[in-house]
Every structure is written in C-alpha cells, then in structure tokens.
Design a protein around this motif. Sequence first.
Motif, mmCIF file in Angstrom:
data_model
loop_
_atom_site.group_PDB
_atom_site.id
_atom_site.type_symbol
_atom_site.label_atom_id
_atom_site.label_comp_id
_atom_site.label_asym_id
_atom_site.label_seq_id
_atom_site.Cartn_x
_atom_site.Cartn_y
_atom_site.Cartn_z
ATOM 1 N N SER A 1 0.831 -1.206 0.000
ATOM 2 C CA SER A 1 0.000 0.000 0.000
ATOM 3 C C SER A 1 0.866 1.256 0.000
ATOM 4 C CB SER A 1 -0.923 -0.011 1.224
ATOM 5 O OG SER A 1 -1.698 1.160 1.274
ATOM 6 N N ASP A 2 1.942 1.229 0.808
ATOM 7 C CA ASP A 2 2.854 2.376 0.832
ATOM 8 C C ASP A 2 3.515 2.581 -0.526
ATOM 9 O OD1 ASP A 2 2.232 2.716 3.477
ATOM 10 O OD2 ASP A 2 4.004 1.678 4.232
ATOM 11 N N MET A 3 3.913 1.473 -1.169
ATOM 12 C CA MET A 3 4.536 1.574 -2.483
ATOM 13 C C MET A 3 3.555 2.143 -3.510
ATOM 14 S SD MET A 3 6.716 -1.993 -2.620
ATOM 15 C CE MET A 3 7.254 -1.677 -4.304
ATOM 16 N N LYS A 4 2.295 1.707 -3.421
ATOM 17 C CA LYS A 4 1.284 2.239 -4.337
ATOM 18 C C LYS A 4 1.094 3.735 -4.107
ATOM 19 C CE LYS A 4 -1.391 -1.998 -5.038
ATOM 20 N NZ LYS A 4 -2.711 -2.675 -4.835
ATOM 21 N N THR A 5 1.118 4.132 -2.833
ATOM 22 C CA THR A 5 0.952 5.553 -2.523
ATOM 23 C C THR A 5 2.120 6.366 -3.077
ATOM 24 O OG1 THR A 5 -0.263 4.996 -0.493
ATOM 25 C CG2 THR A 5 0.675 7.219 -0.661
ATOM 26 N N ARG A 6 3.359 5.844 -2.850
ATOM 27 C CA ARG A 6 4.532 6.548 -3.366
ATOM 28 C C ARG A 6 4.516 6.606 -4.890
ATOM 29 N NH1 ARG A 6 7.151 3.506 0.771
ATOM 30 N NH2 ARG A 6 7.945 2.032 -0.775
ATOM 31 N N LEU A 7 4.069 5.516 -5.504
ATOM 32 C CA LEU A 7 3.990 5.495 -6.963
ATOM 33 C C LEU A 7 2.980 6.522 -7.467
ATOM 34 C CD1 LEU A 7 4.754 4.237 -9.666
ATOM 35 C CD2 LEU A 7 2.993 2.507 -9.284
ATOM 36 N N ALA A 8 1.853 6.600 -6.772
ATOM 37 C CA ALA A 8 0.841 7.579 -7.174
ATOM 38 C C ALA A 8 1.376 9.008 -7.036
ATOM 39 C CB ALA A 8 -0.421 7.400 -6.331
ATOM 40 N N SER B 1 4.566 9.889 -7.151
ATOM 41 C CA SER B 1 5.568 10.087 -8.200
ATOM 42 C C SER B 1 4.907 10.362 -9.548
ATOM 43 C CB SER B 1 6.465 8.845 -8.311
ATOM 44 O OG SER B 1 7.166 8.634 -7.102
ATOM 45 N N GLU B 2 3.855 9.615 -9.850
ATOM 46 C CA GLU B 2 3.151 9.841 -11.108
ATOM 47 C C GLU B 2 2.551 11.242 -11.152
ATOM 48 O OE1 GLU B 2 0.351 6.691 -11.246
ATOM 49 O OE2 GLU B 2 1.769 5.225 -12.096
ATOM 50 N N GLN B 3 2.031 11.676 -10.003
ATOM 51 C CA GLN B 3 1.463 13.027 -9.957
ATOM 52 C C GLN B 3 2.546 14.079 -10.144
ATOM 53 O OE1 GLN B 3 -1.838 13.776 -9.794
ATOM 54 N NE2 GLN B 3 -1.132 15.867 -10.215
ATOM 55 N N GLU B 4 3.723 13.843 -9.535
ATOM 56 C CA GLU B 4 4.831 14.785 -9.704
ATOM 57 C C GLU B 4 5.275 14.850 -11.167
ATOM 58 O OE1 GLU B 4 7.793 13.403 -7.032
ATOM 59 O OE2 GLU B 4 6.886 14.341 -5.252
ATOM 60 N N VAL B 5 5.305 13.682 -11.817
ATOM 61 C CA VAL B 5 5.670 13.669 -13.237
ATOM 62 C C VAL B 5 4.665 14.466 -14.056
ATOM 63 C CG1 VAL B 5 5.905 12.181 -15.255
ATOM 64 C CG2 VAL B 5 6.945 11.504 -13.103
ATOM 65 N N GLU B 6 3.378 14.273 -13.742
ATOM 66 C CA GLU B 6 2.351 15.023 -14.473
ATOM 67 C C GLU B 6 2.495 16.522 -14.240
ATOM 68 O OE1 GLU B 6 0.141 14.001 -16.668
ATOM 69 O OE2 GLU B 6 1.024 12.005 -16.537
ATOM 70 N N ASN B 7 2.813 16.884 -12.990
ATOM 71 C CA ASN B 7 2.996 18.309 -12.691
ATOM 72 C C ASN B 7 4.188 18.884 -13.450
ATOM 73 O OD1 ASN B 7 0.829 18.204 -10.934
ATOM 74 N ND2 ASN B 7 2.103 17.868 -9.120
ATOM 75 N N LEU B 8 5.273 18.104 -13.513
ATOM 76 C CA LEU B 8 6.446 18.556 -14.258
ATOM 77 C C LEU B 8 6.127 18.705 -15.742
ATOM 78 C CD1 LEU B 8 9.295 16.463 -12.588
ATOM 79 C CD2 LEU B 8 8.956 18.930 -12.429
ATOM 80 N N LYS B 9 5.337 17.761 -16.259
ATOM 81 C CA LYS B 9 4.952 17.856 -17.666
ATOM 82 C C LYS B 9 4.159 19.139 -17.916
ATOM 83 C CE LYS B 9 4.804 12.923 -18.810
ATOM 84 N NZ LYS B 9 3.928 11.775 -19.199
ATOM 85 N N LYS B 10 3.243 19.442 -16.982
ATOM 86 C CA LYS B 10 2.449 20.662 -17.142
ATOM 87 C C LYS B 10 3.328 21.900 -17.045
ATOM 88 C CE LYS B 10 -1.811 18.650 -15.303
ATOM 89 N NZ LYS B 10 -2.823 18.692 -14.211
ATOM 90 N N GLU B 11 4.274 21.872 -16.098
ATOM 91 C CA GLU B 11 5.168 23.015 -15.962
ATOM 92 C C GLU B 11 6.019 23.214 -17.209
ATOM 93 O OE1 GLU B 11 7.451 22.492 -12.467
ATOM 94 O OE2 GLU B 11 5.746 22.659 -11.093
ATOM 95 N N ASN B 12 6.542 22.108 -17.727
ATOM 96 C CA ASN B 12 7.386 22.209 -18.918
ATOM 97 C C ASN B 12 6.581 22.632 -20.147
ATOM 98 O OD1 ASN B 12 9.743 21.465 -17.604
ATOM 99 N ND2 ASN B 12 9.381 19.279 -17.910
#
Length: 262
Positions: free
Chosen positions: A102-109, A111-122
């Motif tokens: 569950s913790d790994m799924k949370t961290r993965l989620a 991380s995925e959100q951070e990637v999406e945010n970076l994509k939006k920023e870029n």
Amino acid sequence: MPPKKQHSTADVIDVIFGSSDENSGSGLESAFTSNEHKEDSAGDTEPQETESLSSLFVQRDISAELKSLSDLVNQQGTTLLELKSELLKMQKENTAQETELSDMKTRLAVSEQEVENLKKENTGREKVAFSAALGLPAGLRGPFGSETTIVYKNVLTNVGNAYNPATGIFTALYRGVYYIRFTGGVYDNNRYNIGVNLYKNNHFLMHLGENSIDGIAKHVSSGVTIQLEPGDQMYTRLPPYYVLWDDSFFRTSFSGFFLFHI
C-alpha cells in the motif's frame, strides 16, 4: 462337567468312624453326596477364574488403547497449536506485506502526480536557447583600431529567436536567470593577442584573452550565469588590436539559454 470321582477306602472309613449319627447309612450317603458336591463346585470355579483373567486382560488392552489414543490426541493438539502459531505468523507477514504494498502504491501515485505536474510546468514554460559561431570564411578577424561588436552569422540554434544574427546581440525575453558562454580561437598568429569582451546593455562585464607569444594556435573559453530582465541585451566585442580566428570548426562561438524564472 468333570468325571465323577471314585471313593477310596480311607474316605469310607473316615465317614463310618467319624460319624456318631444313629443313621449311619444315611450319614455315609450324605458324606459321599457332600463330597461330590464339593468336587462339582471346584470344577465349576475353574471357568469362572478363566473368565476373570480374560476380562482383566481385556481391560488392560482397553486401557493401553485408551492411553495410546490419548497420546495421539495430545500429539495432534500440539501439532494444531504449532499450525495455529505458524498461521498467525503468516497472517502477520501478509499484513506487513500488504502495508508495504500500500505504501509503495501511494509513493507510486505521488511520483506519477509529480511527473504530471512537471509535464504541465514544462508545457507552459518558456524556452530560450541559442548558439552561433563566426565560421566561414576561414581566417583572421581583426585587428581593428577600436573595439568592435562581434557578429556570429553562422547560427546553430535559436529557440525563441532571441538572438539576432545580423547584429550579434542576444535579447532576454523573460525575467529570470540565464547562462551565457563564449569562446575564442586563433591560428597561425604570433603577432596579435586573442581576446573577447562580454557586455550587458553597454556595460562591460568581463574579458577573456591570451598573449600572442604563447604559441601559434590558442583557444580560450568562459561563461557566466546572470540575471536578466526582459529587453536586456548580451553581446561580445573584439578589443582594439586583438584578433580572432575561425573556420568550419567553429572555434569562436557565442551561446546562451534560459534557466528559470525568479
């Protein structure tokens, strides 16, 4: 029924002389009869004793079987407790693994959100980058009697079109931090110095140079991180009586790019 016993002479005499009864005949008969009854009773006791022994052995066999069954039940009870303990241990391990998953799924989620945010920023970030060189025709530039702006006409990159190849000037488009880099080279020269001056809005920032006596072929380079406002201009100038060389190897160049907003 065992065979009837024959009476001996001693038995007869004992009966005759040992009896004081007037009816001796009756006493004799009674004695013989009583004796026969005793013998019959003794014969009847033997099967009863055999039955008692057999019953005792049966009871002992049952007791041994019951003890064996009791031991087996105790052994199975111990085994069951061990299995329960192992099951509890496995359940705890499964719970820990589920928590970790569950913790790994949370961290993965996250991380995925951070990637999406970076994509939006870029996606929305302004991009500025340029690189140009003197290039051909090959040969010396200079010397000149006064400081001269260097025009790099061979453009390699000009993302954002912030560099002007007609004037050699880079103009900042956004407020933020930029990185500016410049190089210089000379070949087949032992008479004039090699050098480049960096400017911002007509203000001298830094000098880069080498003496002519250091050798025939020389190369110099430098760079600076600088904060610029929209409209600020960056360019290089050739000092008086200095020279530069370039050819198809682009030894003398001017580059820069936008780092981030402030």
